[in-house]
Design a protein around this motif. Structure first.
Motif, short mmCIF file in Angstrom:
data_model
loop_
_atom_site.label_atom_id
_atom_site.label_comp_id
_atom_site.label_asym_id
_atom_site.label_seq_id
_atom_site.Cartn_x
_atom_site.Cartn_y
_atom_site.Cartn_z
N UNK A 36 0.80 -1.23 0.00
CA UNK A 36 0.00 0.00 0.00
C UNK A 36 0.83 1.28 0.00
N UNK A 37 2.11 1.15 -0.26
CA UNK A 37 2.96 2.33 -0.37
C UNK A 37 2.72 2.98 -1.72
N UNK A 38 2.36 4.26 -1.72
CA UNK A 38 2.05 4.95 -2.96
C UNK A 38 3.27 5.64 -3.57
N UNK A 39 4.17 6.10 -2.70
CA UNK A 39 5.36 6.79 -3.19
C UNK A 39 6.43 6.73 -2.12
N UNK A 40 7.68 6.65 -2.57
CA UNK A 40 8.82 6.64 -1.65
C UNK A 40 9.93 7.47 -2.26
#
Length: 228
Positions: A36-40
């Motif tokens: 569920x990580x959208x951006x890093x």
């Protein structure tokens, strides 16, 4: 959108090059597996003299800022409870001496450029001791946002209001233990642009207002790297 920002200090026995390589190649690969990580995004601090406003600075030292973006609080909590997150924490001891975390509510005042070249700066903001949080937020997100956006040469501007603090990572603390109110992201065309920008009529006007609400602003030039 919820953004979790890490303030990272490398191990003292690591060179900048070793820190950079491990953060990108090893730790970055672990973080990118979070569900569920959208951006890093990694923001690597460039340790060079930084021109700019000349406003009173604090003593904080940071080697990098991580930004993890999630759609909701529940997504963030679930992701940080996984085995992937446990592996991330275990790996941090391999290259980091200190990790602090803030959760922020983001306001994009001037949309930043999608690609470079550009000069990006991240600033840690502490309000004046005689200003309440409500008064600071009202002035910062209102008048101050408009003043900074009007400065010639500003090509991107985000305000990040700090709503949660962990110091060290995993330990929730109150304001007295981690006295920061905001995190600012500013973009300019090049490294020389900030000095000219804050020397302009609009820049000087913004600095006067800064003194009305801020006690310290500690600025770091950074190189942003999008991992996810």
């Amino acid at each position: 959108m919820k953004v979790r920002v890490g303030l990272l200090n490398k191990r003292t026995d690591f060179t900048v090059e070793q820190f950079r390589s491990h953060w990108i190649s090893v730790h970055g690969a672990l973080v990118s597996q979070l569900p569920r990580l959208r951006r890093y995004e990694q923001n690597h601090v460039i340790h060079v003299p930084q021109g700019g406003s000349g406003f009173k600075t604090g003593t904080d030292s940071v080697d990098g800022f991580s930004e993890l973006h999630f759609d909701h609080d529940d997504d963030m909590r679930e992701a940080l409870a996984t085995r992937v997150a446990q592996s991330m924490v275990a790996n941090e001891a391999n290259f980091l001496e200190r990790v602090r975390v803030v959760t922020v509510e983001r306001s994009e005042v001037v949309a930043p450029p999608a690609s470079g070249p550009f000069n990006k700066r991240i600033s840690l903001v502490r309000r004046r001791s005689d200003i309440s949080l409500d008064d600071f937020v009202r002035e910062w997100q209102g008048v101050h946002a408009q003043l900074i956006a009007s400065i010639p040469g500003v090509i991107g501007y985000r305000q990040n209001l700090i709503v949660g603090r962990q110091s060290p990572k995993g330990k929730d603390v109150d304001y007295d233990k981690f006295p920061l109110d905001g995190l600012v992201e500013l973009w300019f065309a090049d490294a020389e642009a900030p000095t000219a920008a804050f020397a302009s009529r609009e820049g000087k006007k913004a600095l006067v207002h800064t003194g009305m609400i801020a006690g310290e602003i500690t600025t770091f030039p950074v190189e942003p790297i999008n991992i996810v």
